[in-house]
Design an enzyme around this catalytic site. Structure first.
Site, short mmCIF file in Angstrom:
data_model
loop_
_atom_site.label_atom_id
_atom_site.label_comp_id
_atom_site.label_asym_id
_atom_site.label_seq_id
_atom_site.Cartn_x
_atom_site.Cartn_y
_atom_site.Cartn_z
N LYS A 209 0.83 -1.22 0.00
CA LYS A 209 0.00 0.00 0.00
C LYS A 209 0.85 1.26 0.00
O LYS A 209 0.47 2.26 -0.57
CB LYS A 209 -0.94 0.01 1.22
CG LYS A 209 -2.15 -0.89 1.07
CD LYS A 209 -3.22 -0.49 2.06
CE LYS A 209 -4.47 -1.34 1.91
NZ LYS A 209 -5.48 -1.02 2.92
N LYS B 80 -5.07 -9.76 -6.73
CA LYS B 80 -6.23 -10.01 -5.87
C LYS B 80 -7.42 -9.16 -6.33
O LYS B 80 -7.24 -8.00 -6.69
CB LYS B 80 -5.82 -9.63 -4.44
CG LYS B 80 -6.79 -10.01 -3.37
CD LYS B 80 -6.30 -9.60 -2.00
CE LYS B 80 -6.48 -8.11 -1.75
NZ LYS B 80 -6.40 -7.72 -0.35
N LYS C 127 -11.54 -4.02 -3.71
CA LYS C 127 -12.43 -2.88 -3.87
C LYS C 127 -11.67 -1.62 -4.27
O LYS C 127 -12.26 -0.66 -4.70
CB LYS C 127 -13.29 -2.64 -2.62
CG LYS C 127 -12.59 -2.74 -1.30
CD LYS C 127 -13.63 -2.78 -0.15
CE LYS C 127 -13.10 -3.55 1.04
NZ LYS C 127 -14.11 -4.06 1.93
P1 AMP Z 1 -10.89 -5.98 3.33
O1 AMP Z 1 -11.83 -5.68 2.22
O2 AMP Z 1 -9.46 -5.78 2.93
O3 AMP Z 1 -11.25 -5.32 4.61
O4 AMP Z 1 -11.03 -7.53 3.60
C1 AMP Z 1 -12.03 -8.09 4.42
C2 AMP Z 1 -11.98 -9.60 4.39
O5 AMP Z 1 -12.20 -10.08 3.07
C3 AMP Z 1 -10.64 -10.18 4.83
O6 AMP Z 1 -10.87 -11.36 5.56
C4 AMP Z 1 -9.95 -10.48 3.54
O7 AMP Z 1 -9.00 -11.51 3.65
C5 AMP Z 1 -11.12 -10.91 2.68
N1 AMP Z 1 -10.83 -10.65 1.26
C6 AMP Z 1 -10.66 -9.44 0.67
N2 AMP Z 1 -10.40 -9.58 -0.63
C7 AMP Z 1 -10.39 -10.92 -0.88
C8 AMP Z 1 -10.17 -11.72 -2.05
N3 AMP Z 1 -9.93 -11.17 -3.23
N4 AMP Z 1 -10.27 -13.05 -1.92
C9 AMP Z 1 -10.54 -13.64 -0.72
N5 AMP Z 1 -10.75 -12.95 0.41
C10 AMP Z 1 -10.68 -11.61 0.34
#
Ligand code: AMP
Ligand code: TRP
Length: 355
Positions: free
Chosen positions: A131, A214, A217
């Site tokens: 990041k 990955k 968002k």
């Molecule tokens: P975040 O959106 O970064 O707050 O992620 C929230 C949760 O979603 C965490 O447990 C991440 O590991 C999971 N997560 C986010 N993006 C992915 C992805 N592309 N594949 C699998 N899990 C994800």
């Protein structure tokens, strides 16, 4: 003796106390929820709740502001994420659902952990390095300390298990290191050593445009992801346009190893259908993407549309969402506050206000 009554004196010479099983996890309301969040995290959250374990789920708004967030959008996205949780099956009566900033114990323990964690540990975090990029002098101090607040989120409930996607593994190892160092430094067995739960066929959902990145968002291309707010037509189009190679699907999962885009679509199919990738391959071996993609699109629409429509129904009543988050925060606070009080005792802070 319950772990929550432990203190250094009581615990001298004792072995690790038995912690009550409790699940904690969080998602940043820094944008809409994606299919990655759903398959990697949210779907697991619902399963754990339905297994009857105590579940605490948090929209981590304090984490979201480690990078700039427009205030009005942040509020909207937090409500939308809460609606997404409920639409996906989180029952606010059975799980505790709230936004992080309403329970100040998170930030308070986060500070204490800033004084336990070491600079070197933080500098090794790959998410920070990704990041911050070349701009590390100019990112917020909060972005650097992010994993320390994350450890506090979990440990302020003495949670024992944390369902997450694969990208969070390193942060959870750090949470274990912080718990161990705290226990060691103060000669207590106060914090449990948390277990990551990284399960399912899609623990790392990849971008629809590039199978080596990955799904996120924060990707500038909306075509790279499926949002839980996308309508059926959009979901279908994104899947049909997803990048693939020219080969038909193979007859073994191993043969997908060097085909990241194909592997990603197979994993998504498996996770949505509740099958293993091997079962999907057994059904579609030899199929061209011209056949597989429409089947995947139909499956995705069938699974996601009910969530999307329930989400938009819930979003019509933001007051009700705020009420649910407030009630969740009260229940969360009732668990976290006494644990934080004990941390203050352990670390030598005077508490004389007689709450
Ligand atoms: P975040 O959106 O970064 O707050 O992620 C929230 C949760 O979603 C965490 O447990 C991440 O590991 C999971 N997560 C986010 N993006 C992915 C992805 N592309 N594949 C699998 N899990 C994800
Ligand atoms: N860092 C997590 C993510 O970006 C979100 C998060 C914050 C979290 N606190 C947490 C996840 C505690 C699990 C437990 O995905």
């Amino acid at each position: 003796m319950p772990a929550s009554q432990s203190s250094p004196d009581h615990l001298a010479g004792q072995t690790q106390p038995v912690f009550k099983p409790r699940i904690f996890s969080g998602i940043q309301p820094s944008g809409g929820l994606t299919l990655g969040n759903y398959l990697g995290a949210l779907k697991r959250f619902v399963e754990k709740q339905d297994e009857g374990i105590e579940t605490v789920y948090c929209l981590v708004d304090l984490h979201a502001i480690t990078v700039w967030q427009d205030p009005a959008k942040l509020r909207q996205q937090t409500r939308e994420a809460a609606a997404g949780f409920i639409a996906a099956g989180i029952d606010p009566a059975r799980s505790i659902l709230f936004n992080q900033s309403q329970v100040s114990a998170h930030a308070e323990l986060g500070w204490i952990f800033n004084c336990v964690a070491r600079m070197g540990w933080m500098s090794r975090m790959t998410q920070f390095k990704d990041k911050a990029g070349k701009n590390s002098e100019n990112v917020s101090l909060g972005l650097f300390a992010y994993p320390s607040l994350m450890a506090a989120d979990i440990l302020v409930y003495q949670a024992t298990m944390v369902p997450v996607g694969e990208d969070q593994k390193q942060h959870l190892e750090l949470a274990r290191d912080i718990a161990m160092k705290f226990n060691n430094d103060f000669g207590v067995n106060f914090f449990p050593i948390v277990e990551p739960i990284i399960e399912g066929a899609a623990t790392r959902v990849m971008s629809l445009r590039d199978g080596t990145m990955k799904m996120s968002k924060s990707d500038p291309s909306d075509q790279s992801r499926i949002n839980l707010t996308d309508d059926a037509d959009t979901i279908s189009k994104k899947i049909r346009k997803a990048k693939t190679d020219a080969e038909p699907l193979p007859d073994t999962v191993e043969a997908l190893r060097d085909r990241p885009e194909a592997r990603n679509l197979v994993n998504i199919y498996a996770a949505l259908a509740g099958h293993t990738p091997a079962q999907v391959i057994a059904d579609y071996a030899g199929a061209q993407f011209g056949t597989f993609k429409p089947a995947l699109a139909d499956l995705a629409v069938a699974k996601l549309s009910p969530i999307t429509s329930e989400m938009s129904r819930l979003m019509k009543d933001p007051g009700e969402i705020d009420r649910i988050l407030g009630e969740g925060a009260d229940r969360a606070d009732a668990i976290a506050r006494p644990i934080l009080d004990q941390v203050h005792d352990i670390t030598g802070m005077i508490r004389s206000r007689g709450r």
